[in-house]
Design an enzyme around this catalytic site. Structure first.
Site, mmCIF file in Angstrom:
data_model
loop_
_atom_site.group_PDB
_atom_site.id
_atom_site.type_symbol
_atom_site.label_atom_id
_atom_site.label_comp_id
_atom_site.label_asym_id
_atom_site.label_seq_id
_atom_site.Cartn_x
_atom_site.Cartn_y
_atom_site.Cartn_z
ATOM 1 N N THR A 15 59.766 40.640 -14.466
ATOM 2 C CA THR A 15 59.780 39.572 -15.456
ATOM 3 C C THR A 15 61.198 39.464 -16.012
ATOM 4 O OG1 THR A 15 58.701 38.690 -17.446
ATOM 5 C CG2 THR A 15 59.112 41.053 -17.401
ATOM 6 N N GLY A 16 61.484 38.331 -16.642
ATOM 7 C CA GLY A 16 62.823 38.145 -17.198
ATOM 8 C C GLY A 16 63.577 37.088 -16.426
ATOM 9 N N ARG B 8 63.614 23.626 -11.029
ATOM 10 C CA ARG B 8 64.099 25.014 -10.984
ATOM 11 C C ARG B 8 62.963 26.003 -10.663
ATOM 12 N NH1 ARG B 8 62.638 29.935 -13.812
ATOM 13 N NH2 ARG B 8 64.444 31.290 -13.797
ATOM 14 N N GLY C 254 62.175 30.264 -10.380
ATOM 15 C CA GLY C 254 62.692 31.602 -10.637
ATOM 16 C C GLY C 254 62.205 32.564 -9.570
ATOM 17 N N ASP C 255 62.100 33.813 -9.958
ATOM 18 C CA ASP C 255 61.700 34.870 -9.025
ATOM 19 C C ASP C 255 60.179 34.932 -8.803
ATOM 20 O OD1 ASP C 255 61.561 35.559 -11.809
ATOM 21 O OD2 ASP C 255 61.020 37.592 -11.209
ATOM 22 N N THR D 58 55.525 34.657 -18.362
ATOM 23 C CA THR D 58 55.098 35.242 -17.086
ATOM 24 C C THR D 58 54.135 36.393 -17.283
ATOM 25 O OG1 THR D 58 57.282 34.768 -16.184
ATOM 26 C CG2 THR D 58 55.995 36.408 -14.996
ATOM 27 N N GLY E 262 64.852 35.161 -13.877
ATOM 28 C CA GLY E 262 64.519 35.161 -12.462
ATOM 29 C C GLY E 262 65.723 35.100 -11.543
HETATM 30 C C1 SD4 Z 1 61.365 33.110 -14.356
HETATM 31 N N1 SD4 Z 1 60.846 35.444 -14.337
HETATM 32 O O1 SD4 Z 1 60.909 31.988 -14.170
HETATM 33 C C2 SD4 Z 1 60.438 34.193 -14.889
HETATM 34 C C3 SD4 Z 1 60.477 34.140 -16.388
HETATM 35 C C4 SD4 Z 1 59.769 35.250 -17.121
HETATM 36 O O2 SD4 Z 1 58.610 35.866 -19.065
HETATM 37 O O3 SD4 Z 1 59.566 36.340 -16.639
HETATM 38 N N2 SD4 Z 1 59.372 34.999 -18.354
HETATM 39 O O4 SD4 Z 1 62.538 33.379 -14.167
#
Ligand code: SD4
Length: 337
Positions: free
Chosen positions: A248-249, A225, A227-228, A197, A251
């Site tokens: 980030t992270g 799926r 994410g955020d 991301t 989600g």
């Molecule tokens: C997610 N937030 O799809 C994203 C993943 C991400 O570095 O931040 N990856 O959940």
């Protein structure tokens, strides 16, 4: 006597308030400014900075900034990234401007620049979010070429590796070697981590804010799926009176607390960008309890004064900050556990 004393107290209070406000120096606003997540942010900031420094709009800066990352084959955002567990790369992105205009795409396949499709959704449709085949059809109708359905060499290698066990146990952005698995983030030749991301927020010379967020999502995720990152309020939020934030992270846990919106609301209550990000991270840790050590979430934010900050759950997250030709640098995210 009592009344006279009260009057004097009030008077002196009033006076000090007047003299304070009349002599208080206006804080200088640091603008333009752009910040973005992870090491890939340096190149992305540079592209954004080229627009900002010549008086361009923050909206153009955050779009063109993250397009650099989307186009890079050496990175895990965009079509070169890890696929879902069925072997398809699916992309999510969103964008928000100073007037609370928003656009988003999700579960989008075979399109190189989801962020630009998100902007088209914002500008050319009465909607804010398009997903899947509908998003792809819209992209094609707007002139975006359909790219071949093919994994990059790196992604094919990691997918083959993942297929050996086909174990569904996604791990996002946990950098320490003790947590590395065959399919956890790994270091690329250029020294960057292969995150999924990039989130970017910027303020232009006119003091207007915008933000963008684009991702291939969690590697080897279930098909379909999200994410955020494509969700306004979770992966990204902008309030032109207050500030802007992105995430980030993992989600799922960012969505759980409406992360980026929460960070902006905390800034509205007077917290600095760094403290607002910290409070949001603390809220996730409180919800997750002991399980928080198994996930990573990072937030970054700017406010209207051009102050910036970031915070994450655990060591390993960093972000790029740029506010001058010779000031485009990495800042290690402070962490809690
Ligand atoms: C997610 N937030 O799809 C994203 C993943 C991400 O570095 O931040 N990856 O959940």
């Amino acid at each position: 006597m009592l009344a006279r004393r009260k009057f004097l107290q009030l008077g002196s209070l009033g006076l000090s308030a007047i003299s304070f406000s009349s002599f208080k120096l206006k804080p200088t606003v640091r603008k333009p400014i752009v910040i973005s997540t992870w090491g890939e942010g340096i190149a992305a900031n540079q592209a954004a900075w080229n627009i900002l420094k010549s008086g361009g709009r923050a909206l153009d800066a955050v779009e063109q900034g993250v397009m650099v990352t989307e186009a890079s084959q050496n990175c895990c955002v965009g079509l070169g990234a890890n696929p879902d567990r069925d072997g398809f790369v699916t992309l999510d992105a969103c964008i928000m401007d100073e007037n609370a205009n928003i656009g988003s795409v999700a579960f989008l396949e075979r399109i190189k620049h989801p962020i630009s499709v998100a902007r088209k959704v914002m500008e050319k449709t009465p909607h804010v979010m398009l997903v899947g085949i509908g998003a792809q059809q819209f992209a094609v109708s707007q002139g975006f070429p359909l790219e071949p359905q093919k994994l990059s060499e790196e992604a094919q290698k990691s997918y083959n590796n993942w297929l050996i066990k086909s174990e569904y146990k996604p791990v996002i952005n946990i950098e320490s070697s003790k947590n590395q698995t065959a399919f956890a983030p790994k270091k690329l030749d250029n020294g960057n981590w292969n995150h999924d991301t990039i989130g970017m927020v910027a303020m232009d010379a006119n003091g207007n804010l915008s933000g963008s967020c684009t991702t291939s999502g969690m590697g080897f995720k279930m098909r379909g799926r999200l994410g955020d990152s494509p969700i306004i309020g979770a992966g990204l939020f902008v309030d032109n009176e207050i500030g802007a934030a992105t995430a980030t992270g993992q989600g799922e846990d960012v969505i759980r607390i409406c992360g980026a919106h929460l960070v902006v609301e905390l800034m509205r209550q007077g917290l600095s960008p760094e403290n607002a990000c910290k409070k949001a991270v603390e809220r996730i840790i409180k919800i997750k309890g002991a399980a928080a050590k198994n996930i990573q979430v990072g937030f970054i934010a700017i406010n209207k004064q051009g102050e910036y900050g970031g915070y994450c759950i655990q060591k390993g997250f960093d972000f790029a900050v740029c506010y001058a030709d010779d000031k485009n640098f990495m800042v290690p995210g402070k962490y809690i556990i």
